[in-house]
Design a protein around this motif. Structure first.
Motif, PDB file in Angstrom:
ATOM      1  N   CYS A 165       0.826  -1.209   0.000  1.00 50.14           N
ATOM      2  CA  CYS A 165       0.000   0.000   0.000  1.00 50.14           C
ATOM      3  C   CYS A 165       0.867   1.269   0.000  1.00 50.14           C
ATOM      4  CB  CYS A 165      -0.933  -0.011   1.204  1.00 50.14           C
ATOM      5  SG  CYS A 165      -2.123   1.360   1.198  1.00 50.14           S
ATOM      6  N   GLY A 166       1.775   1.374   0.945  1.00 45.28           N
ATOM      7  CA  GLY A 166       2.654   2.539   0.974  1.00 45.28           C
ATOM      8  C   GLY A 166       3.529   2.621  -0.256  1.00 45.28           C
ATOM      9  N   LEU A 167       3.966   1.466  -0.759  1.00 49.69           N
ATOM     10  CA  LEU A 167       4.790   1.435  -1.960  1.00 49.69           C
ATOM     11  C   LEU A 167       4.013   1.921  -3.172  1.00 49.69           C
ATOM     12  CD1 LEU A 167       7.494   0.526  -3.249  1.00 49.69           C
ATOM     13  CD2 LEU A 167       6.440  -1.712  -3.589  1.00 49.69           C
ATOM     14  N   PHE A 168       2.755   1.537  -3.279  1.00 49.01           N
ATOM     15  CA  PHE A 168       1.928   1.961  -4.406  1.00 49.01           C
ATOM     16  C   PHE A 168       1.730   3.480  -4.389  1.00 49.01           C
ATOM     17  CE2 PHE A 168      -2.267   3.050  -6.103  1.00 49.01           C
ATOM     18  CZ  PHE A 168      -2.152   2.551  -7.396  1.00 49.01           C
ATOM     19  N   ILE A 169       1.456   4.044  -3.226  1.00 50.65           N
ATOM     20  CA  ILE A 169       1.265   5.491  -3.135  1.00 50.65           C
ATOM     21  C   ILE A 169       2.530   6.229  -3.545  1.00 50.65           C
ATOM     22  CG2 ILE A 169       0.777   7.405  -1.561  1.00 50.65           C
ATOM     23  CD1 ILE A 169      -0.925   5.482   0.085  1.00 50.65           C
ATOM     24  N   PHE A 170       3.667   5.764  -3.033  1.00 54.63           N
ATOM     25  CA  PHE A 170       4.901   6.472  -3.355  1.00 54.63           C
ATOM     26  C   PHE A 170       5.273   6.321  -4.825  1.00 54.63           C
ATOM     27  CE2 PHE A 170       9.533   6.410  -3.879  1.00 54.63           C
ATOM     28  CZ  PHE A 170       9.781   7.748  -3.625  1.00 54.63           C
ATOM     29  N   CYS A 171       5.070   5.145  -5.407  1.00 52.32           N
ATOM     30  CA  CYS A 171       5.397   4.960  -6.820  1.00 52.32           C
ATOM     31  C   CYS A 171       4.527   5.851  -7.705  1.00 52.32           C
ATOM     32  CB  CYS A 171       5.225   3.496  -7.208  1.00 52.32           C
ATOM     33  SG  CYS A 171       6.499   2.415  -6.499  1.00 52.32           S
ATOM     34  N   PHE A 172       3.279   6.028  -7.329  1.00 50.38           N
ATOM     35  CA  PHE A 172       2.399   6.945  -8.062  1.00 50.38           C
ATOM     36  C   PHE A 172       2.930   8.379  -7.964  1.00 50.38           C
ATOM     37  CE2 PHE A 172      -1.350   9.765  -8.117  1.00 50.38           C
ATOM     38  CZ  PHE A 172      -1.828   9.474  -9.391  1.00 50.38           C
ATOM     39  N   VAL A 173       3.347   8.769  -6.766  1.00 44.91           N
ATOM     40  CA  VAL A 173       3.925  10.104  -6.568  1.00 44.91           C
ATOM     41  C   VAL A 173       5.216  10.252  -7.372  1.00 44.91           C
ATOM     42  CG1 VAL A 173       4.971  11.639  -4.846  1.00 44.91           C
ATOM     43  CG2 VAL A 173       2.853  10.422  -4.312  1.00 44.91           C
ATOM     44  N   LEU A 174       6.049   9.227  -7.358  1.00 45.36           N
ATOM     45  CA  LEU A 174       7.325   9.287  -8.058  1.00 45.36           C
ATOM     46  C   LEU A 174       7.134   9.442  -9.559  1.00 45.36           C
ATOM     47  CD1 LEU A 174      10.434   9.002  -7.894  1.00 45.36           C
ATOM     48  CD2 LEU A 174      10.116   6.535  -8.143  1.00 45.36           C
ATOM     49  N   ILE A 175       6.190   8.725 -10.131  1.00 41.64           N
ATOM     50  CA  ILE A 175       5.950   8.823 -11.571  1.00 41.64           C
ATOM     51  C   ILE A 175       5.441  10.208 -11.937  1.00 41.64           C
ATOM     52  CG2 ILE A 175       4.452   7.965 -13.417  1.00 41.64           C
ATOM     53  CD1 ILE A 175       4.716   5.190 -12.146  1.00 41.64           C
ATOM     54  N   LEU A 176       4.535  10.764 -11.144  1.00 38.48           N
ATOM     55  CA  LEU A 176       4.060  12.119 -11.414  1.00 38.48           C
ATOM     56  C   LEU A 176       5.190  13.134 -11.304  1.00 38.48           C
ATOM     57  CD1 LEU A 176       0.595  12.268  -9.596  1.00 38.48           C
ATOM     58  CD2 LEU A 176       1.074  11.920 -12.020  1.00 38.48           C
ATOM     59  N   HIS A 177       6.042  12.963 -10.302  1.00 36.79           N
ATOM     60  CA  HIS A 177       7.161  13.885 -10.127  1.00 36.79           C
ATOM     61  C   HIS A 177       8.160  13.759 -11.283  1.00 36.79           C
ATOM     62  CE1 HIS A 177       9.458  16.755  -7.990  1.00 36.79           C
ATOM     63  NE2 HIS A 177      10.392  15.937  -7.550  1.00 36.79           N
ATOM     64  N   CYS A 178       8.335  12.563 -11.792  1.00 40.31           N
ATOM     65  CA  CYS A 178       9.223  12.371 -12.936  1.00 40.31           C
ATOM     66  C   CYS A 178       8.706  13.082 -14.180  1.00 40.31           C
ATOM     67  CB  CYS A 178       9.389  10.878 -13.223  1.00 40.31           C
ATOM     68  SG  CYS A 178      10.444   9.995 -12.045  1.00 40.31           S
ATOM     69  N   THR A 179       7.408  13.052 -14.396  1.00 36.79           N
ATOM     70  CA  THR A 179       6.843  13.742 -15.564  1.00 36.79           C
ATOM     71  C   THR A 179       7.060  15.243 -15.462  1.00 36.79           C
ATOM     72  OG1 THR A 179       4.655  13.847 -14.509  1.00 36.79           O
ATOM     73  CG2 THR A 179       5.123  11.949 -15.904  1.00 36.79           C
ATOM     74  N   GLN A 180       6.862  15.812 -14.275  1.00 39.30           N
ATOM     75  CA  GLN A 180       7.088  17.250 -14.097  1.00 39.30           C
ATOM     76  C   GLN A 180       8.566  17.602 -14.260  1.00 39.30           C
ATOM     77  OE1 GLN A 180       4.600  19.370 -13.858  1.00 39.30           O
ATOM     78  NE2 GLN A 180       3.142  17.678 -13.880  1.00 39.30           N
ATOM     79  N   SER A 181       9.435  16.769 -13.732  1.00 39.47           N
ATOM     80  CA  SER A 181      10.866  17.000 -13.872  1.00 39.47           C
ATOM     81  C   SER A 181      11.298  16.907 -15.334  1.00 39.47           C
ATOM     82  CB  SER A 181      11.628  15.978 -13.026  1.00 39.47           C
ATOM     83  OG  SER A 181      13.016  16.131 -13.175  1.00 39.47           O
ATOM     84  N   HIS A 182      10.736  15.973 -16.047  1.00 41.76           N
ATOM     85  CA  HIS A 182      11.035  15.824 -17.470  1.00 41.76           C
ATOM     86  C   HIS A 182      10.665  17.091 -18.239  1.00 41.76           C
ATOM     87  CE1 HIS A 182      11.298  13.286 -21.229  1.00 41.76           C
ATOM     88  NE2 HIS A 182      10.579  14.308 -21.662  1.00 41.76           N
ATOM     89  N   LEU A 183       9.489  17.623 -17.966  1.00 38.42           N
ATOM     90  CA  LEU A 183       9.016  18.797 -18.689  1.00 38.42           C
ATOM     91  C   LEU A 183       9.870  20.029 -18.411  1.00 38.42           C
ATOM     92  CD1 LEU A 183       5.147  18.367 -18.272  1.00 38.42           C
ATOM     93  CD2 LEU A 183       6.504  17.996 -20.343  1.00 38.42           C
ATOM     94  N   ILE A 184      10.193  20.286 -17.143  1.00 37.55           N
ATOM     95  CA  ILE A 184      10.965  21.482 -16.827  1.00 37.55           C
ATOM     96  C   ILE A 184      12.391  21.355 -17.339  1.00 37.55           C
ATOM     97  CG2 ILE A 184      11.605  20.681 -14.519  1.00 37.55           C
ATOM     98  CD1 ILE A 184      10.871  24.304 -15.641  1.00 37.55           C
ATOM     99  N   SER A 185      12.961  20.157 -17.294  1.00 42.17           N
ATOM    100  CA  SER A 185      14.309  19.962 -17.821  1.00 42.17           C
ATOM    101  C   SER A 185      14.336  20.191 -19.334  1.00 42.17           C
ATOM    102  CB  SER A 185      14.799  18.552 -17.490  1.00 42.17           C
ATOM    103  OG  SER A 185      16.079  18.322 -18.036  1.00 42.17           O
ATOM    104  N   PHE A 186      13.305  19.720 -20.011  1.00 40.55           N
ATOM    105  CA  PHE A 186      13.233  19.925 -21.457  1.00 40.55           C
ATOM    106  C   PHE A 186      13.048  21.398 -21.798  1.00 40.55           C
ATOM    107  CE2 PHE A 186      10.859  19.927 -25.506  1.00 40.55           C
ATOM    108  CZ  PHE A 186      11.820  19.313 -26.303  1.00 40.55           C
ATOM    109  N   LYS A 187      12.271  22.107 -20.990  1.00 42.61           N
ATOM    110  CA  LYS A 187      12.094  23.537 -21.218  1.00 42.61           C
ATOM    111  C   LYS A 187      13.398  24.298 -21.004  1.00 42.61           C
ATOM    112  CE  LYS A 187       7.163  23.790 -20.135  1.00 42.61           C
ATOM    113  NZ  LYS A 187       6.734  24.362 -21.432  1.00 42.61           N
ATOM    114  N   LEU A 188      14.153  23.938 -19.997  1.00 36.84           N
ATOM    115  CA  LEU A 188      15.456  24.565 -19.785  1.00 36.84           C
ATOM    116  C   LEU A 188      16.400  24.262 -20.944  1.00 36.84           C
ATOM    117  CD1 LEU A 188      16.010  23.828 -15.974  1.00 36.84           C
ATOM    118  CD2 LEU A 188      15.558  26.048 -17.023  1.00 36.84           C
ATOM    119  N   PHE A 189      16.345  23.057 -21.451  1.00 37.55           N
ATOM    120  CA  PHE A 189      17.172  22.679 -22.595  1.00 37.55           C
ATOM    121  C   PHE A 189      16.828  23.534 -23.816  1.00 37.55           C
ATOM    122  CE2 PHE A 189      17.935  20.149 -26.387  1.00 37.55           C
ATOM    123  CZ  PHE A 189      19.257  19.764 -26.217  1.00 37.55           C
TER     124      PHE A 189
END
Length: 223
Positions: A149-173
């Motif tokens: 249960c805790g692992l599922f919540i965190f993995c969902f958070v991690l994937i969302l955070h990765c998408t946001q990080s991907h977008l801002i890094s690409f914008k900086l690029f």
């Protein structure tokens, strides 16, 4: 005397049918909305599959080492106060979020942010496989009831955070190497990224609280 034949006009069935156009989701629109989420979810799934395969093909030495590591961790968590279980869980989650956050602030972070969900998935698959191989159904029950249960919540958070990080890094690029007049849009998006990172951190704390409660309530049932 001639008879009269009355003919009533028949209603055409084609006129009564109302064609309702089926909703169509364009492929490009689907990719623009969910492409990154699907890609990072796939990255996590690949890592999890690799971890499970690694556990399946592991020799007795590795399984004994994983068993010793799990037993030591289990004894430490059962003997320590509840808040220490929260701290240890949150510290592990925080390292992943910190890595993803730093990738988002880097020009080349878009190339490395995929490593976070893949590495997390590898650890998840490896731990699940070793629990099953060492403890059988008892290990499966422990994993499903205590860890999942805790692992599922965190993995969902991690994937969302990765998408946001991907977008801002690409914008900086794009701003640094391609478009010199793109600074204002990046600044606005960077502020949003900082706020969303804070929300992800709070959601990770919720996952750690769930992990703490489940470990405290059910860990002794299995071991």
């Amino acid at each position: 005397m001639r008879g009269f034949v009355l003919r009533f006009p028949r209603r055409s069935k084609a006129k009564n049918k109302v064609k309702i156009p089926a909703p169509r989701l364009k492929f490009r629109e689907f990719l623009s909305r969910y492409g990154l989420v699907a890609a990072y979810t796939l990255s996590f799934g690949i890592g999890m599959l690799m971890g499970a395969i690694c556990a399946r093909g592991a020799d007795s030495t590795l399984l004994e080492s994983m068993d010793l590591l799990f037993s030591t961790n289990l004894e430490a968590r059962l003997s320590q106060p509840m808040y220490m279980t929260f701290v240890s869980s949150f510290a592990s989650n925080f390292l992943f979020l910190l890595f993803v956050f730093l990738c988002g602030l880097s020009l080349w972070g878009v190339l490395f942010v995929f490593a976070a969900p893949m590495f997390k998935g590898f650890g998840t698959g490896l731990s699940a496989g070793c629990l099953f191989l060492n403890y059988g159904l008892r290990g499966v029950g422990f994993y499903l009831l205590v860890m999942l249960c805790g692992l599922f919540i965190f993995c969902f958070v991690l994937i969302l955070h990765c998408t946001q990080s991907h977008l801002i890094s690409f914008k900086l690029f794009r701003y640094v190497l391609l478009e010199k007049g793109y600074a204002e849009g990046v600044t606005v998006y960077l502020r949003g990224f900082l706020m969303r990172s804070l929300y992800m951190l709070l959601a990770s704390a919720v996952a750690s609280v769930v992990d703490m409660l489940l470990w405290t309530a059910f860990a002794k049932v299995f071991f």
